[in-house]
Each structure stands twice: as C-alpha cells, then as structure tokens.
Design an enzyme around this catalytic site. Structure first.
Site, PDB file in Angstrom:
ATOM      1  N   SER A 133       4.671  13.528  -0.588  1.00 54.62           N
ATOM      2  CA  SER A 133       4.155  12.285   0.005  1.00 54.62           C
ATOM      3  C   SER A 133       5.132  11.169  -0.306  1.00 54.62           C
ATOM      4  CB  SER A 133       2.791  11.946  -0.588  1.00 54.62           C
ATOM      5  OG  SER A 133       2.947  11.378  -1.887  1.00 54.62           O
ATOM      6  N   ASP A 134       4.970  10.035   0.366  1.00 51.19           N
ATOM      7  CA  ASP A 134       5.699   8.860  -0.084  1.00 51.19           C
ATOM      8  C   ASP A 134       4.921   8.280  -1.273  1.00 51.19           C
ATOM      9  OD1 ASP A 134       7.485   6.804  -0.384  1.00 51.19           O
ATOM     10  OD2 ASP A 134       7.575   6.296   1.726  1.00 51.19           O
ATOM     11  N   TRP A 135       5.500   7.279  -1.880  1.00 49.73           N
ATOM     12  CA  TRP A 135       4.966   6.669  -3.111  1.00 49.73           C
ATOM     13  C   TRP A 135       3.492   6.256  -2.917  1.00 49.73           C
ATOM     14  CZ3 TRP A 135       7.882   5.095  -7.608  1.00 49.73           C
ATOM     15  CH2 TRP A 135       7.181   4.266  -8.494  1.00 49.73           C
ATOM     16  N   GLU A 136       2.601   6.993  -3.521  1.00 53.96           N
ATOM     17  CA  GLU A 136       1.151   6.719  -3.430  1.00 53.96           C
ATOM     18  C   GLU A 136       0.615   6.714  -2.005  1.00 53.96           C
ATOM     19  OE1 GLU A 136       0.047   3.299  -5.860  1.00 53.96           O
ATOM     20  OE2 GLU A 136      -0.056   4.660  -7.582  1.00 53.96           O
ATOM     21  N   SER A 137       1.335   7.339  -1.073  1.00 50.18           N
ATOM     22  CA  SER A 137       0.842   7.273   0.314  1.00 50.18           C
ATOM     23  C   SER A 137      -0.428   8.103   0.496  1.00 50.18           C
ATOM     24  CB  SER A 137       1.922   7.710   1.309  1.00 50.18           C
ATOM     25  OG  SER A 137       2.258   9.069   1.135  1.00 50.18           O
TER      26      SER A 137
END
Ligand code: BGC
Length: 751
Positions: free
Chosen positions: A284-288
């Site tokens: 995932s992207d950062w905390e996405s």
C-alpha cells in the site's frame, strides 16, 4: 555445491556470505522453499510478513520497539532505516532470533538517485534515452544497496496532464508509451541483470492507479476515469513495468470512480494479478489502507484491513490494520486463509528472489560506491541530455570567450545547491550539488570576468532590495546568465500550485535585468512546466533545466559553452497560462476544433478578427501551448523529408521511413518521434498518439534514412468494456521533430 542456509540458523552467514557467492536459486527451487516456509507459519507470522513499519527508534511517537517486533515475527519490512548498521542489526534479530528466521526487506524512496542525484524523473524523460535512464537507475541501486536498501519505491509511472500537481516532477511525462519505455528502463536498472546480486534492488511501480489524474491537480484528490481511458492512458505504463519484471507495485491514495485504489479488487486482483499475471507483491502507499476510513469507504481500521486484503494489497505500509485485525477478520470469515497465503507467498517469493535468505546482511567492508567518478559521469551525461533548449535567438548560444568577456551570473538559483536537488533527494547533499556559479570559472577564459549577483535571496523571496546590484552587474557584462525558477520546496508530494508562474520577485528581477539591454540566457529550474511568457520574450536564449541534481552546474555549462549540444525534448506540454490546464498533445478532436492552421492556433477566433468562431477554445488566449510535447531545439538544425509508409508485412506490422538531414554546422542528436492517428473509430480517437521514437546522431551535413516498425497490436485500443479493438481503416502517420510539426502520410489497416 550450492551454499544455502535456508531455514537454518544464519549466525555464521555474515562472514561466509561475503566469501562465497551463493548461486541464485532457480524459480522452481524458490517456489518449493516458499511453500515449505508458508506451511510452517502461524497466522501471526503471516500477518507480520504483511506488515511494513516505518523505522524509528522507540519513542513517545513510535511506541513499537523495532527489534522486539522483528523477534516476535510481527514485521516483514521496514522503510526508511537510518543507517546500514541499523539494517544489519535488525536483520540479525530477524535471521537469528525470530522463530522462522525470515529476513527483512528494507525500502526507501530512491527516486532519482541515492547519494549521487540524477535529474528529477520528468527531466530524465526529456532525454528520451532508455539506456542512459537505465544506467542512472543502476547507479542508484548500487549506491542504495551499499547502505542495506534492497527495495526502492520507484519508478513512478503515473500519467498526469496537470502541471499544478506537485508530483509531476516524479513522472516520466504525459505520454503512456514513453512512460512505459522509460519506466521499464528504470526497472531494469534498479533490478540489475540478476535480482539476487547484492547490488540489485527490487523496484516498485507506483501509484497504482490513476493517481496522476487528481482533480484540479490537488494531490490525493478524486479521480474519475472510464475504463477505456484507464486501459489506454493510465494502465499501459504499469503493464510495461510488469513486463520488465518489476517485483512490487504500490497501490495509491486516490479514490478511483468511487473506490479507493488501495481497496480496489478490480484493478489489483483482476487486472494486475489475474489478467497480467503479476507474481510479485503489492504494497500500500503510506497508510493508504487506513485512509480508506477517511475516504468514507471503511467504517474503522478493521474494516479498512478487510478492504485492503480483499483487494489484494499484500503488504500494508505503516498503518497496522492487518496486524491488529487480521485474526478477527479471518475468524469472522470476511477474509480467507487463501488470501493471506497468496499475499505471504508473494512477499516471500520476492525475498527469495533478492537472495535475502542466502545473503541477509550488507557487507560494510566493500569500498563505498557513493559519488564515485563513474557515477558522477553518468549523472553529468543524463543531466546534459535532460535539459531542453527552448529558444536561441540569433544563435546567442553557445557562448565563447570571444562572445562574452564579462559574464554576469544572476538569479536566486545560480548558486543554490539545495534547489538543484529537487524533491525526494534521498541522501543527496545540497553541498555536493555543483551549481552554475560554482563551476563557471572552469568555462571562461583566464582574462574573462564573472560578476555574481543573486538579485533575490531565495527563489520565493519578494524582497527586491538586491535587484539593483544585479542590474549593475548586468550593465557591466556582455551577457547575463539568469538562473530563475522554482525552488525545490515548491515541487513534490503535496506541493501543488494554483499558479505556474515564477515565484516571488523573479519577474521583477528579469524585467529589471532585461531593461539594461544586455543579452539574457535564461536558465529555468523547476519541478513542473512553468508559465513565463514575458520572461521568455525578454530573453534571447532559454534552457529549461528542471531540478538537475548533483551535476547541475557542469551539465548546464557544458551546454552553455557548446561542449555539448542540446538534444532534450519536452515530455509534457507547457501551457501559456494555468487557465489552459489540462492541456496535452493526445487529446481528442471534438466536433469543433480550432481550425488546423498555425495562424488560428496563435490567434483566438471569435474575437474581432473572426467573430463567427464557435470553436473549442478560449477567447483570451491563443490555443497552442507555449511549447508542445516533444519540442526542443539544438545548436544545429534537422530537416525531415521523404516520409514513406511501407505495405504491411504478413503479420500486419507497419513500417515507415523518413530521411533526416543535419543541415547545420555542428554534430547533433535528433529525437525523431512517430505519431499515428486512427481517423475513424468506434470510440473517438486521439488526434495523435506517440508510437515510437529514435535518437538519431548525425554529423554536421550528414543525412540518414531511419526506419520504424510498428507491430499491428500497437494500433489497437481498449473500449469501455475492457475489450481490445484493432479496427480496420485509415490512419495518419507522422515522423516529426515534435507533436506539433510535420505532415502525415496515410495508410490503411486491413482486416
Ligand atoms: C508517497 C509514496 C512513497 C511513500 C513512502 C508516500 O507518501 O506517496 O510515493 O513511496 O510515501 O515514502
């Protein structure tokens, strides 16, 4: 005999691995090893592999003790470790103290270099040189891996048509084909010839998918993309990265047609994994994953984890929904054991392919590759090829000692190492970036004079007190090198701008210098296409230098003094005004296009000059961009003639030839671009689409016929039900110096 410590205590490995190079495992061996390991894993260990944490020493903000998390199998990866010592220390805990001894993978954003900084990616794309882009990514991989980094979150292969978006700096331009070619080159460079080599790093194609279509160019914003557009414009570059063997893909932040991309089973499970057969893993992207709560797609963290796992996001970056809630989601049946196994299998597969089980540690006794002479040579070459000559009135450039005995170096970016770095500068140091001013003395004659006056203290400064000193310097000089543009902090993630103008008091500075009458060479730095028409009319020559990296000064001065001949061509359309955005070359025709007449493109119709003009246009602005996609000048001139399309071969492949002559007095490289247009389609088709390009090196006076081959498939496209169509009928074909020039030939695509 193969050296292997698979699933055995690896205590003695650190030394042994550096002495004996283990042979890489075969694909079949890897699959067997993955299954064996998977069969021994507890649920908690599986969820641990699916969790990536941000490295931080234990603090109030970060209550997780990294070593303890590794020891208990609760983490599979870290991003942003602070040093190679940390990497080796945590790796030791993983391979010696955790139950199954699964190595960690450490990732960081190596976007345009690790310590040696290359130009930002959009600049690299202006080289149209896949080999050199690959070489730069190779250098970046060698440098990063020496610090224990075996995974980069690059290349970004997002397409955007909006220069307001700060992350346009990280793209490879607006074209899907070129982005695919250069993204694939980066993947090859990062991953090297052998993924298990100690200096190869896994690449990550990001941000999957549509992130660059954010409404209004505002980062993280909504995207609405019909399937045809998704498949024709936004997906092909990811497909190209996959074909080049990319090991990981990052799901994005954006909501795509109402479904956040980090919870989208259609794009991830259906298209990427099933249709394309991608067998690496999705991070995932950062905390996405967690942000799906804020999107309004998940009720809470647990629900967000459910969406992420169901969509096929294999590893969660930073947020901890998988770790915290995986077990209860499984118990309640809203995720399946098969889903978890699939994710873990993919993660382990990549770790095995990287050779991390055999060589988990980074050997710190090797000579440091950072900023080596060879690395700087590659950086200088790529920087030179990335810079685009936009204007050169009366052949002001190249300069020489005869032309300019006294040179004024003016502008807030003339000696700013910080601004040469650009966004995502990783471990690159401002003090290591060579600026124009710092190297200029190496280019002028022994008796020549250099006067330096920044004019403004900083690119965004509105304090104009220092402009008078710049004017004084200009008055005393034969030529002014005026270094302006966007300071680095206006470009990158969450650095979106509603204006594309030069910031601060720069226009005032340029006008004041122009009033002296001394000829101006404008060197424009920036992370995006900028609007600077007034300054462009005040300058006699313009180099668009982007954020060029460590070797900024030498590359720019090589061009200024003709030690190199500019060859870069733009890969994004430069608008005249932010009001024209989105403006891109491969648009559709509409039912009311502005007439195809160069004069019409330069003069708004429907005004006093043509009151009847009901065209798709603005009344208050010419329709043509300031500089079109593919545009760039050279110190020599190239003339195209004799465009011919050959009859299709037995497979329906099309070939076309054109003759290009270097009609000037200098050797040069021309980037010839092939575009096609399908005249009638069951969906309306773009007015031009790039299908090929060649870098053609021609000596002064030399002439050569170049040939392009287009597979039949390249003339097809997807419709809105995801069907690929190859429709017979008439096509136009151009081979031209840019997207706005050239006359087409016609051909017919048969059944
Ligand atoms: C960016 C990614 C990046 C990640 C890790 C995010 O904010 O969108 O491109 O890879 O951070 O640094």
């Amino acid at each position: 005999m193969r050296l292997r410590c698979l699933l055995l205590p690896c205590a003695a490995l650190f030394l042994a691995a550096t002495v004996f190079a283990a042979q890489p495992m075969t694909d079949a061996e890897i699959e067997i090893a993955v299954e064996k390991l998977l069969s021994q894993m507890t649920l908690a260990e599986k969820l641990g592999q699916m969790t990536q944490r941000h490295y931080n020493t234990k603090s109030a903000n970060n209550p997780v003790d990294s070593a303890a998390a590794v020891r208990t199998g609760q983490v599979g990866s870290f991003l942003n470790p602070d040093s190679v010592e940390t990497v080796n220390k945590l790796q030791k805990v993983a391979v010696e103290e955790s139950r199954l001894k699964i190595p960690l993978i450490f990732g960081i954003d190596v976007i345009h270099g690790y310590r040696t900084l290359f130009p930002i990616p959009v600049a690299q794309s202006c080289s149209w040189n896949p080999e050199l882009v690959e070489a730069a990514s190779r250098v970046a991989a060698v440098e990063a891996s020496s610090a224990g980094i075996r995974w980069t979150f690059a290349p970004m292969v997002d397409i955007t048509r909006d220069p307001r978006w700060g992350r346009i700096a990280e793209t490879l331009g607006e074209d899907p084909y070129l982005t695919g070619q250069l993204g694939a080159a980066m993947v090859r460079g990062f991953q090297g010839k052998k993924l298990s080599a100690h200096d190869s790093i896994a690449a990550c194609a990001k941000h999957y998918v549509g992130y660059g279509a954010a409404e209004g160019g505002r980062d993280y914003n909504t995207t609405l993309i019909p399937e045809a557009e998704l498949r024709n414009i936004y997906l092909p570059s990811f497909r190209a990265a996959k074909e080049a063997g990319v090991q990981t893909v990052m799901s994005a932040f954006n909501d795509l047609n109402g479904v956040p991309t980090s919870g989208n089973p259609f794009t991830i499970r259906e298209v990427l994994k099933k249709e394309w057969g991608f067998d690496g893993f999705v991070v995932s992207d950062w905390e996405s994953v967690k942000e799906m709560i804020v999107h309004g797609a998940a009720a809470d963290l647990r629900d967000a984890g459910r969406l992420g796992i169901n969509a096929g996001v294999d590893m969660e970056m930073v947020s901890t929904s998988y770790h915290d809630h995986g077990e209860s989601l499984l118990r309640e049946g809203s995720i399946s054991p098969a889903m978890l196994d699939d994710s873990v299998r993919r993660i382990l597969r990549v770790k095995f392919r990287l050779g991390l089980f055999d060589n988990p540690y980074t050997d710190t006794t090797r000579p440091s590759p950072l900023l080596s002479e060879e690395n700087l040579r590659v950086a200088r070459a790529l920087t030179t090829e990335s810079i685009v000559l936009l204007k050169n009135e009366k052949a002001l450039l190249p300069l020489s000692s005869e032309k300019a005995k006294t040179v004024a170096i003016i502008g807030p970016l003339a000696d700013s190492g910080t601004d040469m770095r650009g966004c995502w500068s990783c471990k690159g140091e401002a003090s290591e970036c060579r600026t124009v001013y710092s190297v200029f003395k190496d280019y002028v004659g022994p008796k020549d004079k250099i006067l330096y006056a920044p004019g403004l203290k900083h690119g965004s400064s509105t304090d104009t007190d220092d402009i008078s000193a710049a004017v004084k310097a200009a008055k005393k000089s034969d030529v002014v090198i005026l270094c302006v543009g966007e300071p680095h902090e206006l470009s990158g993630e969450a650095r979106c701008r509603a204006s594309l103008d030069l910031p601060g008091g720069q226009d005032q500075l340029i006008s004041a210098v122009a009033d002296t009458g001394t000829p101006i060479v404008l060197v424009v730095f920036g992370g995006r296409p900028l609007t600077f028409s007034k300054a462009a009319s005040q300058a006699q020559a313009i180099l668009f230098a982007w954020h060029p990296g460590t070797m900024a000064g030498p590359a720019i001065c090589d061009l200024l003094y003709g030690r190199a001949n500019p060859s870069g061509k733009l890969t994004t359309t430069f608008p005249r005004s932010v009001g024209q955005v989105p403006l891109y070359y491969n648009h559709r025709n509409t039912g009311r296009p502005v007439p195809v007449d160069p004069k019409a493109a330069q003069t708004p119709l429907g005004t006093a000059e043509d009151p009847k003009g009901y065209y798709s246009q603005y009344l208050d602005l010419p329709q043509a961009p300031a500089y079109p996609f593919g545009y760039g000048l050279s110190y020599t001139t190239f003339v195209y003639s004799d465009l011919k399309v050959e009859a299709p071969d037995a497979n329906g492949a099309i070939a076309a030839t054109v003759t290009i002559a270097n009609t000037g007095t200098r050797d040069g490289v021309e980037i010839a671009q092939l575009y096609t247009r399908q005249l009638v389609g069951s969906l309306t088709r773009p007015v031009k689409e790039l299908k090929g390009f060649q870098r053609v090196a021609l000596k002064a006076g030399e002439k050569r016929t170049v040939r392009f081959e287009l597979p039949k498939q390249s003339l097809g496209y997807y419709n809105n039900t995801g069907r690929f169509l190859l429709e017979p009928g008439k096509f136009h074909l151009w081979i031209a110096p840019n997207s706005a020039e050239g006359k087409p030939a016609e051909f017919v695509l048969g059944q």
